[in-house]
Write a protein that holds these residues in place. Structure first.
Motif, PDB file in Angstrom:
ATOM      1  N   LYS A 197       0.737  -1.284   0.015  1.00 20.58           N
ATOM      2  CA  LYS A 197       0.011   0.084   0.022  1.00 20.58           C
ATOM      3  C   LYS A 197       0.777   1.262   0.077  1.00 20.58           C
ATOM      4  N   ASP A 198       2.058   1.325   0.291  1.00 21.74           N
ATOM      5  CA  ASP A 198       2.942   2.478   0.333  1.00 21.74           C
ATOM      6  C   ASP A 198       3.760   2.637  -0.845  1.00 21.74           C
ATOM      7  N   LEU A 199       3.447   1.561  -1.771  1.00 19.60           N
ATOM      8  CA  LEU A 199       3.989   1.748  -3.301  1.00 19.60           C
ATOM      9  C   LEU A 199       2.836   2.141  -4.221  1.00 19.60           C
ATOM     10  N   VAL A 200       1.762   1.436  -3.969  1.00 18.72           N
ATOM     11  CA  VAL A 200       0.844   1.546  -5.004  1.00 18.72           C
ATOM     12  C   VAL A 200      -0.359   1.823  -4.082  1.00 18.72           C
ATOM     13  N   GLN A 201      -1.278   2.836  -5.097  1.00 21.77           N
ATOM     14  CA  GLN A 201      -2.311   3.189  -4.618  1.00 21.77           C
ATOM     15  C   GLN A 201      -3.660   2.224  -4.944  1.00 21.77           C
ATOM     16  N   ASN A 256      11.012   1.267   1.363  1.00 24.47           N
ATOM     17  CA  ASN A 256       9.641   0.786   1.058  1.00 24.47           C
ATOM     18  C   ASN A 256       9.302  -0.570   0.838  1.00 24.47           C
ATOM     19  N   SER A 301      -1.628   6.364   0.110  1.00 27.58           N
ATOM     20  CA  SER A 301      -1.406   6.248   1.588  1.00 27.58           C
ATOM     21  C   SER A 301      -0.110   7.259   1.532  1.00 27.58           C
ATOM     22  N   GLY A 336       3.006   6.547   2.170  1.00 30.09           N
ATOM     23  CA  GLY A 336       4.083   5.981   1.529  1.00 30.09           C
ATOM     24  C   GLY A 336       4.054   6.528  -0.005  1.00 30.09           C
ATOM     25  N   VAL A 337       2.864   6.338  -0.512  1.00 30.69           N
ATOM     26  CA  VAL A 337       2.990   6.637  -2.067  1.00 30.69           C
ATOM     27  C   VAL A 337       3.198   8.088  -2.110  1.00 30.69           C
ATOM     28  N   LEU A 390       6.704   8.599  -1.858  1.00 29.75           N
ATOM     29  CA  LEU A 390       7.502   8.155  -2.938  1.00 29.75           C
ATOM     30  C   LEU A 390       7.622   8.990  -4.080  1.00 29.75           C
TER      31      LEU A 390
END
Lengths: 259, 483
Positions: free
Chosen positions: A20-24, A214, B436, B438-439, B442
């Motif tokens: 979830k912190d890489l992709v929405q 990440n 999020s 994180g996103v 990034l």
């Protein structure tokens, strides 16, 4: 229709937390072999690929291929209600508007049920070939996470150098430079602390630490992580989930950015 | 049997033509239009019974045109007044048998009998007879004979009129009316524009352009003593003399008015009054409007004032005051009364030339005009060139530096824009909510030197999902067949 029951319910939560912190938003592609996911970050320099094989579920039933377009933040909100030893059941119609998620408490007779609205997400799908990597390093996932977070304090990128001596993570920043080197290490008693380096040729590549950190969010999934490197090819970071189910991250190396 | 409109029409056509209006068989029968419908004329009272409408050549266009000629009182031209086509009107005419009280007004030789009836005309035309100088009517024949001034000879009026006979036979006819009164009138007018020589008991005439110019100029001057008809005044006098309104007050305005009034003290009072008069002519001055009314009335009395030094002084002050009062909106220049009257004169002259004089002659007359005494347009020309310069300057200044002429958005457009903005913000907010931390973080990562994933891995194609199902595999298949 899809119906998948996962006894190790925390796997799902951890996978989603890692992604979830890489992709929405992303599609969970469900077919009879399992639930797969492929998605890229907004910059398209990193890719996450997940496969939860049908064997991981008990039972697993998927009549038709369906893609569950999910916003991961929303999914996280639902999964927050998941308790440690709950059984998770995913259900969806053939042309679903929503994903039904049920948590069954194994101890008490408690069933919580959620319906998550789905969305149509159009995304590029990349074919990832099986690659023979020049260097493959398997190390404790906590160790990898430690290295990445430590070096992130120094610089924004890390150079990973794999030689026959070992694997060296080095960085140079404004305040100075730092390096962590790991050598082949065998621990018979605690195998999960082993560091295995397989090398066909020396490799040296530079990566963005932010992305690596990440990726390390998947660390709770597994205590081992496999790092595969080859020149001019994205780095592969693989966490094995259960059995042959995996969560893989790919990251493009930094080229021509050396000062 | 089906009755058609055509059969009805033929029925009414069979009825008496002149009494078409008075066939009350049915309320709805439409009488056939009269072939020679009555027209409405307004004729001068002083025209006698003997007056006739005759066909004469129009002086300007050389086309046969109808004129009213009265042996006693002279020539009249008809001016047609009609409603524009866009607003159709008609006359309701009723002449029921009895003759009008005053036979003078009815100079038309139309028989008034009971059959004249009632009419509705399909066009509200009104013909007004107004006096015209017969000089214009004989002009074309005069200049035909005078190709070049050297070749012109003195000829008798008989010869002149002989020539007319060929052109318009009616004129020849009317020359014999009223015991030669018309002839006398024409000869007198002829004398006004010709050099004359008495040869024995006969007068010989030779056309003179200078005399014609002088004659026309005197007519024009008479026309210009008073403001021209409003539409003409507005278009040809006020507009061309109007200087652009400048926000910055020009010192030159006051200085010019003061110099004129001091240098010509005799005209001082008149200057004052008509100065504000002309100022009121420019539509931008609102403050002056009330003043101009009072000063207008003083114009008449102003001429009777003794023009001594004291009045000169007061007038100067007055003019200065008026300029400072309306500082912000004052036009760069205000036309002096002299300029206005000259412009009026010139307009009147060209009006006469363009409506009553053959084109070829008109150009000659225009060229001769400046030589005429009392027609010195130097002041006017200087003023006009100055106005043109100012207008040009204003135009340049506007195009260069005026950003305020941008299109002003109306409320609807503003609302639409606000709505769009709101929607966009909402969309963004929604997106943010699904993103999020994180996103978000990034996004800030420096990805220079990093290739896109699609550079490493082959694209399998864009997958488009609708309700969880891939809706097209076209792109995917295309990729595969390409490989």
């Amino acid at each position: 229709m899809l119906e998948a029951r996962l006894s190790q319910s925390m796997v799902l939560k951890k996978v989603v937390d890692a992604i979830k912190d890489l992709v929405q938003d992303c599609n969970f592609d469900c077919n009879d072999s399992g639930i797969a996911l492929q998605a890229m970050d907004n910059s398209h320099v990193a890719l996450v690929s997940m496969l939860l094989k049908a064997e991981s579920f008990e039972p697993y039933r998927c009549d038709r291929n369906i893609a569950l377009g999910v916003n991961l933040v929303s999914l996280t909100k639902v999964l927050r209600a998941l308790q440690n030893d709950d059984l998770v059941t995913l259900k969806a119609e053939d042309a679903p508007d929503s994903l039904n998620i049920t948590f069954e408490s194994s101890t008490a007779d408690r069933i919580s049920e959620y319906d998550l609205k789905l969305m149509d997400i159009d995304q590029e799908h990349l074919g990832i070939p099986d690659t023979e990597y020049a260097a493959t390093v398997t190390l404790p996932s906590a160790e990898f996470k430690r290295i990445c977070t430590d070096l992130q304090a120094m610089s924004e990128s890390v150079t990973i150098e794999a030689t026959k001596d070992g694997i060296k993570f080095s960085c140079a920043g404004d305040i100075g430079n730092g390096a962590v080197t790991l050598r082949n290490y065998q621990n018979v008693e605690k195998e999960h602390l082993n560091v295995d380096i397989e090398l066909t040729e020396p490799v040296s590549l530079t990566f963005s630490l932010k992305y690596l950190v990440n990726f390390c969010k998947a660390q709770p999934l597994s205590d081992r992580v496999k790092i595969c490197l080859s020149n001019e090819v994205p780095l592969l970071v693989e966490y094995l989930v259960t059995g042959t189910s995996y969560l893989r991250f790919y990251l493009a190396p930094k080229i021509g950015d050396e000062e | 049997m089906a009755r058609t409109r055509a059969s009805k029409g033929s029925n009414t056509a069979a009825t008496d033509n002149s009494a078409a209006a008075s066939t009350p068989k049915s309320n709805y029968t439409i009488p056939t239009p009269s072939k020679n419908p009555p027209k409405i004329f307004i004729l001068p009272k002083k025209a006698t019974d003997a007056a006739r409408i005759v066909l004469l050549l129009h002086p300007r266009y050389a086309k046969p045109t109808r004129y009213l000629v009265c042996p006693e009182t002279g020539f009249y031209e008809f001016t047609r007044i009609a409603a524009p086509k866009s607003t159709p009107r008609s006359w309701l005419i009723q002449a029921d048998g009895h003759k009008p009280q005053e036979p003078d007004t009815d100079s038309k030789p139309v028989e008034k009998d009971a059959s004249f009836g009632t009419y509705v005309t399909n066009g509200a035309e009104l013909f007004v007879a107004t006096p015209i100088d017969p000089l214009f009517l004989i002009l074309p024949t005069l200049i035909d004979s005078s190709g070049k001034s050297e070749k012109r000879r003195y000829i008798s009026s008989d010869d002149h009129f002989d020539r007319i006979q060929e052109e318009s036979p009616h004129l020849w006819e009317i020359l014999r009316w009223g015991e030669g009164r018309i002839r006398g009138l024409l000869e007198a007018r002829l004398g006004a524009v010709c050099d004359t020589v008495d040869a024995g008991d006969e007068r010989m005439f030779q056309f003179s352009e200078d005399k014609l110019t002088a004659e026309l100029l005197s007519k024009a001057r008479r026309m210009s003593t008073r403001p021209l008809p409003r539409s003409m005044e507005e278009k040809f006098v006020v507009k061309p003399l109007e200087a652009p309104v400048l926000g910055v007050k020009r010192k030159t305005t006051t200085s010019t008015t003061t110099t004129t009034s001091t240098s010509v003290p005799s005209e001082a009072t008149q200057d004052d009054s008509s100065n504000s008069d002309s100022a009121s002519g420019t539509p931008t001055l609102k403050i002056e409007a009330s003043e101009s009314a009072s000063s207008d009335s003083s114009t008449e009395s102003g001429t009777s004032f003794a023009s001594d030094a004291s009045t000169t002084v007061t007038s100067t002050i007055a003019s200065e005051e008026s300029t400072t009062e309306s500082e912000a909106l004052l036009p760069a220049m205000v036309a002096s009364p002299e300029v206005v009257s000259l412009q009026r004169l010139r307009t009147a002259f060209s009006f006469l030339c363009s409506s009553y004089v053959p084109p070829s002659l008109a150009t000659i007359l225009h060229s001769k005009l400046p030589a005429e005494p009392g027609a010195d347009f130097g002041v006017l020309d200087a003023y006009l060139s100055e106005v043109n310069r100012l207008k040009h300057e204003a135009a340049v200044a506007r195009s260069a530096g005026d950003y305020t002429r941008k299109r002003v958005m109306d409320d609807e457009e503003l609302a639409e824009r606000a709505e769009k903005k709101r929607k966009k913000e909402e969309e963004e907010k929604r997106k943010k909510a699904g993103e999020s931390r994180g996103v978000r973080d990034l996004k800030k990562v420096n990805t220079t030197g990093m290739k896109k994933m699609s550079d490493f891995f082959q694209e399998k194609g864009l997958r488009i999902y609708v309700k969880g199902e891939e809706c097209t595999k076209l792109m995917y298949e295309k990729k595969c067949s390409g490989n």
